[in-house]
Design an enzyme around this catalytic site. Structure first.
Site, PDB file in Angstrom:
ATOM      1  N   ARG A 156       0.851  -1.195   0.000  1.00  0.00           N
ATOM      2  CA  ARG A 156       0.000   0.000   0.000  1.00  0.00           C
ATOM      3  C   ARG A 156       0.883   1.241   0.000  1.00  0.00           C
ATOM      4  O   ARG A 156       2.092   1.156   0.216  1.00  0.00           O
ATOM      5  CB  ARG A 156      -0.943   0.016   1.206  1.00  0.00           C
ATOM      6  CG  ARG A 156      -0.224   0.043   2.555  1.00  0.00           C
ATOM      7  CD  ARG A 156      -1.214   0.074   3.698  1.00  0.00           C
ATOM      8  NE  ARG A 156      -0.534   0.209   4.990  1.00  0.00           N
ATOM      9  CZ  ARG A 156      -1.168   0.387   6.144  1.00  0.00           C
ATOM     10  NH1 ARG A 156      -2.489   0.421   6.168  1.00  0.00           N
ATOM     11  NH2 ARG A 156      -0.502   0.518   7.273  1.00  0.00           N
ATOM     12  N   ASN A 158      -5.065   8.174   4.090  1.00  0.00           N
ATOM     13  CA  ASN A 158      -4.992   7.351   5.292  1.00  0.00           C
ATOM     14  C   ASN A 158      -3.541   7.275   5.754  1.00  0.00           C
ATOM     15  O   ASN A 158      -2.666   6.891   4.973  1.00  0.00           O
ATOM     16  CB  ASN A 158      -5.510   5.934   5.039  1.00  0.00           C
ATOM     17  CG  ASN A 158      -5.597   5.120   6.313  1.00  0.00           C
ATOM     18  OD1 ASN A 158      -6.448   5.381   7.165  1.00  0.00           O
ATOM     19  ND2 ASN A 158      -4.704   4.156   6.483  1.00  0.00           N
ATOM     20  N   GLU A 159      -3.294   7.677   7.000  1.00  0.00           N
ATOM     21  CA  GLU A 159      -1.942   7.615   7.572  1.00  0.00           C
ATOM     22  C   GLU A 159      -0.898   8.118   6.573  1.00  0.00           C
ATOM     23  O   GLU A 159       0.056   7.412   6.218  1.00  0.00           O
ATOM     24  CB  GLU A 159      -1.619   6.191   8.027  1.00  0.00           C
ATOM     25  CG  GLU A 159      -2.492   5.735   9.176  1.00  0.00           C
ATOM     26  CD  GLU A 159      -2.107   4.362   9.722  1.00  0.00           C
ATOM     27  OE1 GLU A 159      -2.438   4.073  10.880  1.00  0.00           O
ATOM     28  OE2 GLU A 159      -1.476   3.572   8.976  1.00  0.00           O
ATOM     29  N   GLU A 211      -8.010   5.297  15.022  1.00  0.00           N
ATOM     30  CA  GLU A 211      -7.672   3.872  15.061  1.00  0.00           C
ATOM     31  C   GLU A 211      -6.925   3.545  16.343  1.00  0.00           C
ATOM     32  O   GLU A 211      -6.046   4.293  16.771  1.00  0.00           O
ATOM     33  CB  GLU A 211      -6.757   3.474  13.893  1.00  0.00           C
ATOM     34  CG  GLU A 211      -7.353   3.444  12.520  1.00  0.00           C
ATOM     35  CD  GLU A 211      -6.339   2.938  11.488  1.00  0.00           C
ATOM     36  OE1 GLU A 211      -5.389   2.227  11.875  1.00  0.00           O
ATOM     37  OE2 GLU A 211      -6.477   3.281  10.310  1.00  0.00           O
ATOM     38  N   TRP A 260       1.888  -6.596  13.261  1.00  0.00           N
ATOM     39  CA  TRP A 260       3.075  -6.129  12.577  1.00  0.00           C
ATOM     40  C   TRP A 260       4.326  -6.082  13.451  1.00  0.00           C
ATOM     41  O   TRP A 260       5.379  -5.668  12.991  1.00  0.00           O
ATOM     42  CB  TRP A 260       2.814  -4.753  11.957  1.00  0.00           C
ATOM     43  CG  TRP A 260       1.947  -3.833  12.763  1.00  0.00           C
ATOM     44  CD1 TRP A 260       0.595  -3.664  12.639  1.00  0.00           C
ATOM     45  CD2 TRP A 260       2.356  -2.969  13.816  1.00  0.00           C
ATOM     46  NE1 TRP A 260       0.132  -2.743  13.548  1.00  0.00           N
ATOM     47  CE2 TRP A 260       1.190  -2.287  14.277  1.00  0.00           C
ATOM     48  CE3 TRP A 260       3.592  -2.678  14.416  1.00  0.00           C
ATOM     49  CZ2 TRP A 260       1.235  -1.355  15.311  1.00  0.00           C
ATOM     50  CZ3 TRP A 260       3.625  -1.743  15.437  1.00  0.00           C
ATOM     51  CH2 TRP A 260       2.454  -1.094  15.873  1.00  0.00           C
ATOM     52  N   GLU A 280      -3.450  -8.119   6.986  1.00  0.00           N
ATOM     53  CA  GLU A 280      -3.856  -7.774   8.346  1.00  0.00           C
ATOM     54  C   GLU A 280      -4.894  -8.732   8.906  1.00  0.00           C
ATOM     55  O   GLU A 280      -5.650  -8.386   9.815  1.00  0.00           O
ATOM     56  CB  GLU A 280      -4.378  -6.329   8.371  1.00  0.00           C
ATOM     57  CG  GLU A 280      -3.269  -5.321   8.090  1.00  0.00           C
ATOM     58  CD  GLU A 280      -3.741  -3.878   8.166  1.00  0.00           C
ATOM     59  OE1 GLU A 280      -3.175  -3.130   8.973  1.00  0.00           O
ATOM     60  OE2 GLU A 280      -4.670  -3.508   7.413  1.00  0.00           O
ATOM     61  N   LYS A 281      -4.882  -9.965   8.429  1.00  0.00           N
ATOM     62  CA  LYS A 281      -5.893 -10.912   8.894  1.00  0.00           C
ATOM     63  C   LYS A 281      -5.678 -11.331  10.343  1.00  0.00           C
ATOM     64  O   LYS A 281      -6.606 -11.833  10.991  1.00  0.00           O
ATOM     65  CB  LYS A 281      -5.944 -12.144   7.986  1.00  0.00           C
ATOM     66  CG  LYS A 281      -4.684 -12.957   7.885  1.00  0.00           C
ATOM     67  CD  LYS A 281      -4.887 -14.126   6.926  1.00  0.00           C
ATOM     68  CE  LYS A 281      -3.612 -14.926   6.695  1.00  0.00           C
ATOM     69  NZ  LYS A 281      -2.642 -14.168   5.865  1.00  0.00           N
ATOM     70  N   HIS A 316      -4.688  -9.100  12.638  1.00  0.00           N
ATOM     71  CA  HIS A 316      -4.891  -7.893  13.434  1.00  0.00           C
ATOM     72  C   HIS A 316      -6.271  -7.965  14.064  1.00  0.00           C
ATOM     73  O   HIS A 316      -7.261  -8.252  13.404  1.00  0.00           O
ATOM     74  CB  HIS A 316      -4.785  -6.657  12.525  1.00  0.00           C
ATOM     75  CG  HIS A 316      -4.693  -5.363  13.256  1.00  0.00           C
ATOM     76  ND1 HIS A 316      -5.712  -4.859  14.029  1.00  0.00           N
ATOM     77  CD2 HIS A 316      -3.697  -4.441  13.328  1.00  0.00           C
ATOM     78  CE1 HIS A 316      -5.349  -3.699  14.536  1.00  0.00           C
ATOM     79  NE2 HIS A 316      -4.131  -3.419  14.128  1.00  0.00           N
TER      80      HIS A 316
END
Length: 689
Positions: free
Chosen positions: A123, A161-162, A319, A327, A367-368, A370
């Site tokens: 990303r 985003n971020e 968030e 991570w 991110e599964k 997370h």
């Protein structure tokens, strides 16, 4: 929850006279079959969700190719959420460009310092200075604003985003061209650049702007001011992208507030959020607590600083995590009580919305693993039960707190992004310097002393603060030095530390000896640095010991009191910690080494006493409980947040107020381990400002 003097910071679809916290998560329905959406809506009602962020990574769904737009699925999602009573923080979806764009225009891809292309597959694979990327991104922003600007579910716009999380540094030709424009604006001429960068050193002198490059891979240490300027430029380039998207949104939807999610964790991020805060209608932040000892203190520090960036006004926790992240090298789950504690610590420091990443835990993708509000185990899990209970606490127990500002403390810790950047680079006296750690150390000392302290960017006002700690203030322009002198001469009490006041804004050493403009204020001169190797300490005559750094100090003013001296080695007998009182009642203290937590807290106690700043907690709770205060600002009512910093129950005797919460932390006057409680207290009109 309007901010004084500005637009409503969120457009809630509700009675404007009713206070309510925002509560929810990132919602990614495009990851799931249509039949899951109805269950999502039912569970959101059960969990007390009032707002969700939608569309963060949906560019490829919204515009599957250059010629096609597909808003049908998002139309349905927006309508369903509105019908469910759930507001939407709608993302502009520009965080990650789709494959068709990077295939047709690989020139939008970032380039590393070593000349490698950052390819798609993760990303944020885009250059902040790419005109091609900017054009396509703004087309998407305009299309979203035109379609959803009047939708009743829309509460706010969420730019990208971020920003800068993975693409802060780009060394491409686009970046080089934009860097030259930035430098020309800053210095005016090549001669001005040569002076600022001291290019006569190592024969680096430039004769034309086209010769100037980003600090790419070089044979040795790259010019230090070039490195510092490139970091400044990179932060500004991302801020300019934020502005570009924001201006499209304001043109089309002038009544919808705009934000973007900062990443204040500690304070030395690459993005200079002190410069960014004024670009958004309300400040938002993402924060992920650090596991292990000190994690809650760092969370408090970061939330406190976010409140400082917001000017004390309510802000939005965009968030954080319900439990484990994915991570780190090892990702432990949160212990019982930590989901509520972490959330409410942010609320304590001014957050008026508490949101998680994400609503439903992904079944696939990076991110599964997370955590989420609805984990893989489903709504019958303890995580969902804890999340739903937090929703109840925010909606029922704490509703009256929403919209109130945090009340200023009497002490502050000052942080400076540019000093943090400067002490992380190469070719310094020590590679062990850490401005983020030093600021957090002092904040932890305040917590240990039971004294509230605000965390402020260096440009904020210090008026009304009795004691200000400005650690590792390495980059010290004359204007900031003047503000410090004015603060002390006006009766304020300053504490600063080693390697402060060393260079100006061009990274040139201040002449005349260290610490530059602070010499007379502190009443001393540092003749030579004496950094300490890792694992080496320097004993002090008060029984403490310092690490990381020491200084060869000459006291130059009889008014300078030596509070501790070095006890061994070649600095034995020389001053290590000093304090100089000045006419008018102020003082300036200097700490030339990194003290351990016990002795730093003890020293801070002496300095607080001299400054007339006392603790607001009774003695038996100091160090064990953190206090944060919000209120109506008019002295009518205060809300005292009490967070247990220990793993043991704490009896909350000797405290005023009426408890607002039960299951969140306090029961029968006892604060649970990792618990947090809130009490309504009659206002005292106390605090800075």
């Amino acid at each position: 929850m309007p901010l004084a003097g500005s637009r409503d910071w969120l457009r809630w679809p509700r009675d404007p006279d009713r206070r309510r916290f925002g509560y929810g998560a990132d919602y990614n329905p495009e990851q799931w079959p249509r039949e899951v959406w109805e269950e999502d809506l039912r569970l959101m009602r059960r969990a007390g969700v009032t707002i969700v962020t939608v569309g963060v990574f949906s560019w490829s769904r919204l515009r599957p190719d250059p010629y096609t737009w597909d808003f049908g699925w998002l139309d349905e999602v927006m309508d369903l959420l509105h019908g469910n009573g759930t507001a939407v923080d709608l993302a502009t979806a520009t965080a990650s460009p789709p494959a068709w764009l990077t295939t047709a225009h690989p020139e939008v891809l970032p380039v590393t310092r070593t000349g490698e292309t950052v390819w798609p597959g993760a990303r944020q694979h885009w250059r902040p200075t790419s005109p091609v990327f900017r054009r396509y991104a703004l087309e998407l922003v305009e299309a979203l604003a035109e379609r959803y600007g009047g939708h009743p579910a829309l509460a706010a716009w969420h730019v990208s985003n971020e920003l800068g999380c993975h693409n802060f540094y780009d060394y491409s030709d686009d970046a080089a061209a934009a860097f030259r424009v930035w430098l020309r604006d800053r210095y005016g001429s090549v001669d001005g650049l040569n002076r600022a960068w001291a290019t006569d050193f190592w024969s680096q002198r430039y004769g034309d702007w086209e010769q100037v490059l980003p600090p790419r891979l070089a044979a040795s240490h790259v010019n230090p001011t070039q490195q510092l300027d490139f970091t400044r430029f990179s932060s500004d380039a991302l801020r300019d992208h934020l502005r570009a998207e924001r201006e499209v949104l304001r043109r089309i939807t002038p009544d919808v507030p705009v934000t973007t999610n900062f990443m204040v964790m500690g304070h030395v991020s690459e993005m200079n959020y002190a410069d960014w805060a004024g670009e958004v209608d309300f400040v938002s932040n993402d924060h992920y607590v650090r596991p292990g000892p000190g994690g809650a203190d760092e969370l408090s520090f970061s939330a406190n600083l976010t409140g400082g960036l917001a000017g004390g006004r309510p802000w939005y926790l965009m968030e954080h995590s319900t439990s484990a992240v994915n991570w780190r090298a090892v990702n432990p789950p949160k212990a019982p009580g930590e989901l509520a504690r972490d959330s409410l610590l942010h609320v304590a420091h001014g957050a008026d919305a508490v949101c998680f990443f994400q609503w439903r835990q992904s079944a696939a993708g990076a991110e599964k693993y997370h955590s989420a509000m609805v984990p893989h185990a489903g709504p019958q899990s303890p995580v969902f039960a804890d999340a739903a209970e937090l929703g109840r606490v925010l909606a029922e127990d704490l509703a009256e707190v929403a919209g109130t500002p945090r009340l200023p403390a009497r002490a502050a810790v000052v942080v400076d992004w540019e000093s943090g950047w400067a002490v992380r680079r190469d070719s310094l006296p020590s590679s062990l310097l850490d401005a983020q750690r030093e600021a957090l150390d002092w904040y932890t000392a305040f917590l240990g002393a039971g004294v509230r302290a605000d965390v402020l960017p260096v440009g904020a006002s210090w008026e009304g603060y009795g004691l200000v700690v400005a650690p590792l203030l390495h980059v010290l322009p004359e204007a900031t030095a003047g503000r410090l002198e004015d603060y002390v001469s006006g009766g304020g009490h300053l504490v600063t530390t080693y390697f402060s006041g060393i260079v100006d804004e061009d990274d040139h050493v201040h002449p005349g000896g260290y610490p530059g403009p602070l010499r007379d204020l502190l009443g001393l001169r540092v003749d030579e640095f004496a950094p300490l190797d890792e694992g080496v300490s320097a004993a002090l005559d008060d029984g403490s010991a310092g690490t990381v750094w020491s200084d060869r100090i000459t006291v130059t003013d009889p008014a300078t009191e030596v509070l501790a001296r070095y006890a061994d080695g070649h600095l034995a007998g020389r001053a290590a910690v000093t304090r100089r009182a000045v006419p008018g009642g102020g003082s300036a203290a200097y700490v030339s080494t990194r003290l351990d937590e016990e002795h730093r807290t003890a020293l801070l106690g002496r300095l607080l006493e001299a400054a007339g700043v006392g603790a607001e907690l009774p003695g038996h709770l100091r160090g064990r409980v953190e206090l944060a205060v919000r209120g109506d600002g008019g002295g009518g009512v205060e809300y005292h947040f009490l967070a247990n910093r220990t793993e043991e129950p704490v009896v909350l005797d000797g405290l005023p107020g009426t408890p607002l919460t039960g299951s969140a932390g306090e029961a029968d006057g006892v604060l649970a381990p990792r618990g947090i409680a809130v009490r309504r207290v009659p206002g005292r009109g106390a605090g800075a400002g």
